[in-house]
Design an enzyme around this catalytic site. Sequence first.
Site, PDB file in Angstrom:
ATOM      1  N   PRO A   2       0.845  -1.207   0.000  1.00 24.09           N
ATOM      2  CA  PRO A   2       0.000   0.000   0.000  1.00 24.09           C
ATOM      3  C   PRO A   2       0.876   1.252   0.000  1.00 24.09           C
ATOM      4  O   PRO A   2       1.811   1.368   0.787  1.00 24.09           O
ATOM      5  CB  PRO A   2      -0.786  -0.128   1.306  1.00 24.09           C
ATOM      6  CG  PRO A   2      -0.705  -1.578   1.672  1.00 24.09           C
ATOM      7  CD  PRO A   2       0.624  -2.042   1.185  1.00 24.09           C
ATOM      8  N   GLU A   3       0.563   2.174  -0.902  1.00 24.56           N
ATOM      9  CA  GLU A   3       1.299   3.432  -0.980  1.00 24.56           C
ATOM     10  C   GLU A   3       0.344   4.573  -0.657  1.00 24.56           C
ATOM     11  O   GLU A   3      -0.795   4.360  -0.237  1.00 24.56           O
ATOM     12  CB  GLU A   3       1.938   3.570  -2.361  1.00 24.56           C
ATOM     13  CG  GLU A   3       2.934   2.454  -2.665  1.00 24.56           C
ATOM     14  CD  GLU A   3       3.565   2.561  -4.040  1.00 24.56           C
ATOM     15  OE1 GLU A   3       3.842   3.690  -4.498  1.00 24.56           O
ATOM     16  OE2 GLU A   3       3.784   1.507  -4.679  1.00 24.56           O
ATOM     17  N   LYS A  57       3.109   6.724   4.283  1.00 18.97           N
ATOM     18  CA  LYS A  57       2.410   5.438   4.192  1.00 18.97           C
ATOM     19  C   LYS A  57       1.946   4.941   5.555  1.00 18.97           C
ATOM     20  O   LYS A  57       1.520   3.792   5.679  1.00 18.97           O
ATOM     21  CB  LYS A  57       3.326   4.409   3.520  1.00 18.97           C
ATOM     22  CG  LYS A  57       3.555   4.691   2.045  1.00 18.97           C
ATOM     23  CD  LYS A  57       4.319   3.573   1.368  1.00 18.97           C
ATOM     24  CE  LYS A  57       5.792   3.836   1.349  1.00 18.97           C
ATOM     25  NZ  LYS A  57       6.547   2.830   0.567  1.00 18.97           N
ATOM     26  N   ARG A 267      12.747  -7.307  -4.963  1.00 21.27           N
ATOM     27  CA  ARG A 267      11.777  -6.457  -5.646  1.00 21.27           C
ATOM     28  C   ARG A 267      12.161  -6.347  -7.114  1.00 21.27           C
ATOM     29  O   ARG A 267      13.199  -6.879  -7.535  1.00 21.27           O
ATOM     30  CB  ARG A 267      11.718  -5.064  -5.010  1.00 21.27           C
ATOM     31  CG  ARG A 267      13.039  -4.330  -5.060  1.00 21.27           C
ATOM     32  CD  ARG A 267      13.021  -3.011  -4.316  1.00 21.27           C
ATOM     33  NE  ARG A 267      14.330  -2.394  -4.268  1.00 21.27           N
ATOM     34  CZ  ARG A 267      14.845  -1.616  -5.201  1.00 21.27           C
ATOM     35  NH1 ARG A 267      14.115  -1.344  -6.280  1.00 21.27           N
ATOM     36  NH2 ARG A 267      16.036  -1.100  -5.085  1.00 21.27           N
TER      37      ARG A 267
END
Length: 292
Positions: A2-3, A57, A267
């Site tokens: 979530p950003e 965030k 990532r």
Amino acid sequence: MPELPEVEALAAFLRTAAADRVVARVEPVAVSVLKTFDPPYSALTGAALVTVGRYGKFLDLVFASADGERLDLITHLARAGWLRWKERQPATPARPGRSPLALRVVFTDGSGFDLTEAGTQKRLAVHLVRDPGEVAGIARLGIDPLAGSFTLDALAALLAESGRAQIKGVLTDQTKIAGVGNAYSDEALWAARLSPFRPAGGLTASEVRALHEAVVGVLRGAAEAARGLAARDLKAEKKLGLNVHGRTGLPCPRCGDTVREVSFSDRSLQYCPTCQTDGRPLADRRLSRLLK
């Protein structure tokens, strides 16, 4: 992960769904997520939700105890965390086990929410404090890209100070710009037609302007798309709005070239060679090591 847009939407959802509700009990299930001990989490019992805010965030649920004391339940959802709202929570206490449940909050009317975390890398963090500034991650946050202070000049100064640091890393450094993560940095760089590996301090004035417009535009667009959605719908909405991130092998929606990926240990980033790197594929470090 979530950003900023998703956390902003979660805050807006909770301000509507949970306003003025009173806590009946807090059930920590995964003790590893609890990052503070004073005040104790039991102090939330009998406290009413006043409002919900965001710092980068970090999601901040502001409660008022029965005697008027402010208590902030602050969570960082990390890579695999999420908040799940329920109109009816189980009557029996939550028990530790193999489920992703980390912490449960139950209101006196039976509703509430769960904080969950999937996967094996447990990074979800929950703080109960009297002042958000007590959370070290919040105290270190850089400028909010949706704030009025995030001007073109402010971004230009930040980039100049970053020197030869790669622009992708600058955008995702929370001490510089708060709230931008892997996905929306990919999207902003694609919108601005910039390589993720460009040195931040080497951008021209027109490129800085394009990047500023892209960062603000991408985040505002995503936040607007998420506005009014229930918590359960936010992840799907995020995926629908992405142009390059998570779309390796698919055609670029702007030029039709194949979206490529650079992989790291934990990532990856995605980009369009035609739009961002003059047609040149970037070296995939992980793949290069495998071929040696």
